[in-house]
Design a protein around this motif. Structure first.
Motif, PDB file in Angstrom:
ATOM      1  N   PRO A  33      -7.740 -23.770  -6.584  1.00  0.00           N
ATOM      2  CA  PRO A  33      -8.183 -22.506  -5.984  1.00  0.00           C
ATOM      3  C   PRO A  33      -9.294 -22.705  -4.959  1.00  0.00           C
ATOM      4  CG  PRO A  33      -8.186 -22.403  -8.403  1.00  0.00           C
ATOM      5  CD  PRO A  33      -7.996 -23.828  -8.030  1.00  0.00           C
ATOM      6  N   ALA A  34      -9.502 -21.676  -4.152  1.00  0.00           N
ATOM      7  CA  ALA A  34     -10.595 -21.707  -3.177  1.00  0.00           C
ATOM      8  C   ALA A  34     -11.931 -21.899  -3.887  1.00  0.00           C
ATOM      9  CB  ALA A  34     -10.609 -20.400  -2.380  1.00  0.00           C
ATOM     10  N   SER A  35     -12.804 -22.679  -3.277  1.00  0.00           N
ATOM     11  CA  SER A  35     -14.174 -22.905  -3.759  1.00  0.00           C
ATOM     12  C   SER A  35     -14.228 -23.593  -5.118  1.00  0.00           C
ATOM     13  CB  SER A  35     -14.953 -21.575  -3.827  1.00  0.00           C
ATOM     14  OG  SER A  35     -14.975 -20.940  -2.575  1.00  0.00           O
ATOM     15  N   SER A  36     -13.175 -24.333  -5.472  1.00  0.00           N
ATOM     16  CA  SER A  36     -13.122 -24.964  -6.794  1.00  0.00           C
ATOM     17  C   SER A  36     -13.701 -26.369  -6.824  1.00  0.00           C
ATOM     18  CB  SER A  36     -11.676 -25.007  -7.296  1.00  0.00           C
ATOM     19  OG  SER A  36     -10.848 -25.749  -6.414  1.00  0.00           O
TER      20      SER A  36
ATOM     21  N   SER B 184      -5.409 -29.223  -0.665  1.00  0.00           N
ATOM     22  CA  SER B 184      -4.771 -27.933  -0.395  1.00  0.00           C
ATOM     23  C   SER B 184      -5.004 -26.979  -1.558  1.00  0.00           C
ATOM     24  CB  SER B 184      -3.266 -28.120  -0.183  1.00  0.00           C
ATOM     25  OG  SER B 184      -2.660 -28.631  -1.359  1.00  0.00           O
ATOM     26  N   ARG B 185      -4.677 -25.715  -1.338  1.00  0.00           N
ATOM     27  CA  ARG B 185      -4.811 -24.730  -2.415  1.00  0.00           C
ATOM     28  C   ARG B 185      -3.656 -24.804  -3.403  1.00  0.00           C
ATOM     29  NH1 ARG B 185      -7.536 -19.024  -0.473  1.00  0.00           N
ATOM     30  NH2 ARG B 185      -9.280 -19.928   0.677  1.00  0.00           N
ATOM     31  N   ASN B 186      -2.486 -25.179  -2.920  1.00  0.00           N
ATOM     32  CA  ASN B 186      -1.298 -25.201  -3.767  1.00  0.00           C
ATOM     33  C   ASN B 186      -0.664 -26.582  -3.772  1.00  0.00           C
ATOM     34  OD1 ASN B 186      -1.052 -22.214  -4.354  1.00  0.00           O
ATOM     35  ND2 ASN B 186      -1.003 -22.169  -2.116  1.00  0.00           N
ATOM     36  N   ALA B 187       0.059 -26.878  -4.832  1.00  0.00           N
ATOM     37  CA  ALA B 187       0.832 -28.112  -4.869  1.00  0.00           C
ATOM     38  C   ALA B 187       1.913 -28.045  -3.791  1.00  0.00           C
ATOM     39  CB  ALA B 187       1.466 -28.283  -6.244  1.00  0.00           C
TER      40      ALA B 187
END
Length: 227
Positions: free
Chosen positions: A52-55, A124-127
């Protein structure tokens, strides 16, 4: 004459700390941290890091840069970095926010790294399996890479993330305020960043310290429960 007892409010930009000791390890990011720490024992010298963003993905990427000597490139700058000059090839590359990169530039990077034997970290945010990729060659290359993800945070990590965001802004927050915010906020790293930023703005604008009243206001403005 100005009153020397008045504190001058200066809107200073946050200064995120990206050292190893500043990374907040928890169950949700343990697998990702362990994979970064396993370098250079990476299958194929390739890895996709998603979450996720900012993780903390960019934080981990910068830690890996320090270990590997990688060149860190945000997606928006990738096209301008290519083609890589043969006489000045880095040992490794990181492309951050890779889903926003030009597909052709990202494919070129994958091919260049393979040809030159350079390691590659894609953030990236997603796989990759969840990306909408038009270029079949890029899809096959990314989906063949080992991948590790960061999950959503638990309450303990959310509290620690909030404290770090405030520390990055040179702000000290009472534990009671953190304890009030955490059970009422959206369960996400991005919301922790947004709350810290908004509370900083409110405190600066009003010349006030951050207490429960400002916490309630920020939570309400950002759509959280304040009961």
């Amino acid at each position: 004459m100005s009153d020397p007892s008045r504190q001058l409010a200066i809107d200073l930009p946050p200064r995120p700390a990206h050292g190893r000791a500043d990374f907040l390890a928890s169950e949700c990011n343990r697998a990702a941290l362990e994979r970064i720490d396993r370098w250079p024992d990476w299958p194929g010298r390739r890895l996709v890091l998603y979450g996720p963003a900012s993780s903390g993905k960019s934080h981990l990427a910068r830690l890996w840069c320090a270990e590997s000597g990688a060149r860190y490139v945000p997606a928006r700058d990738l096209a301008s970095e290519l083609p890589l000059a043969n006489g000045a090839l880095p040992p490794a590359m990181v492309v951050d926010d890779a889903e926003a990169a030009s597909e052709r530039a990202l494919l070129h990077l994958c091919n260049s790294c393979a040809e030159a034997g350079m390691a590659l970290l894609v953030v990236s945010r997603n796989a990759p399996a969840a990306w909408a990729i038009d270029l079949p060659d890029l899809a096959s290359r990314l989906r063949a890479m080992p991948a590790v993800g960061i999950d959503m945070p638990d309450d303990t990590l959310l509290a620690a993330v909030l404290i770090k965001h405030f520390a990055d802004r040179q702000l000290r927050i009472a534990p009671s305020v953190i304890g009030y915010i955490v059970p009422r906020m959206e369960r996400s790293f991005a919301m922790a960043a947004s709350l810290a930023a908004r509370l900083d703005e409110l405190a600066l604008a009003g010349g006030r310290s951050i207490g429960l009243a400002l916490a309630r206001q920020a939570l309400a403005e950002l759509g959280a429960e304040t009961a």
